[in-house]
Write a protein that holds these residues in place. Structure first.
Motif: not given
Length: 298
Positions: A21-27
């Motif tokens: 879930s966090l990897n999908e939101q990393l920029i």
């Protein structure tokens, strides 16, 4: 004793779901969070730490060298040395904190709140203590003065943790408790340390009734009979603290790192959440009949 495989499977599933879930939101740089790190994975490190609290060892080093490296080698084939394992502990701090939040239960409308001291050294060695010099503080409980921290807990009548918080030893129970209870609706039973007119009014406006005993210099006030019964059962939360300290090794004075000590406390709380049998309120026949008469069931 809990099942090691079941513990690992749930922790591993949780860690992978959170990291995904966090990897999908990393920029940005493109760096991603990985569970399968070289050697032990993060979920394996966390599993070993939680499982320790169910062992008979009161020292993590002895547990790792004797129990883990000898008896759990087949379960964890890539075990590092003890020193390397200790270095890896801080890598799972954020996962342990999130997993503890996941294991807490929802508030069902009634429960208890209390705190307990976590001593990190004897009072005579307070001035010479170095590990928690700028973190721990001198506080006072019903058992006297202590140097260390406080564990604050809100639990339900089934002995499950609803909310928890660790503060320094000098923290005010009422202020910390009011902050923890601000989003709850229903009734909370507490000891005399949580008496406060301002906090009571603020919580009441938000839908929470704080029920406590009275001090000697206070006027007596009327309580419903079932509230009196439930208030007298407040020893439930003391039983929870007793299990954490005497069975799950929550409190000791051998910490050598502030971060690792914090993770140790968090994994103790996780281990309690996994405990299959928790203390529960016990009612006699008359109390049960009275509570059932007003529609309260357990």
């Amino acid at each position: 004793m809990i099942d090691l495989t079941e513990l690992y499977v749930e922790i591993d599933d949780f860690c992978r779901k959170i990291c995904g879930s966090l990897n999908e939101q990393l920029i940005g740089s493109g760096k991603i969070l990985e569970i399968d790190t070289p050697g032990l994975s993060l979920s394996e490190v966390l599993t070993i730490l939680v499982y320790y609290h169910y062992s008979r060892f009161d020292c993590l080093k002895h547990y790792y060298l004797i129990k883990v490296q000898r008896n759990l080698k087949t379960d964890f084939p890539k075990l590092p040395s003890y020193n390397r394992f200790v270095e890896r502990i801080r890598e799972v701090a954020w996962l342990a904190a999130l997993y503890l939040q996941y294991r807490q239960v929802k508030f069902n409308g009634a429960g208890y709140i209390d705190s307990t001291p976590l001593r990190v050294s004897h009072n005579k060695r307070t001035n010479s203590h170095k590990v928690f010099k700028f973190v721990a503080k001198l506080g006072r409980s019903s058992m006297g003065w202590f140097y260390g921290f406080k564990l604050h807990i809100v639990c339900d009548f089934m002995g499950n943790i609803v909310k928890c918080r660790i503060t320094h030893g000098a923290a005010n129970d009422l202020k910390v408790g009011a902050e923890m209870m601000k989003d709850l609706v229903g009734k909370i039973f507490a000891d005399k340390g949580y008496i406060g007119k301002k906090e009571f009014t603020q919580l009441l406006e938000k839908g929470l009734i704080l029920i406590t005993g009275i001090k000697k210099n206070m006027k007596n006030r009327l309580l419903e009979m079932w509230d009196k019964i439930l208030l007298k059962k407040r020893s439930l939360i003391e039983s929870i603290f007793n299990i954490m300290k005497n069975t799950l090794h929550l409190e000791h004075s051998r910490h050598r790192s502030v971060i690792n000590a914090g993770i140790y406390m968090i994994t103790t709380l996780i281990a309690y959440c996994w405990k299959p049998t928790k203390p529960q309120i016990q009612f006699n026949k008359q109390e049960t009949q009275l509570l059932q008469a007003v529609g309260i069931k357990f």
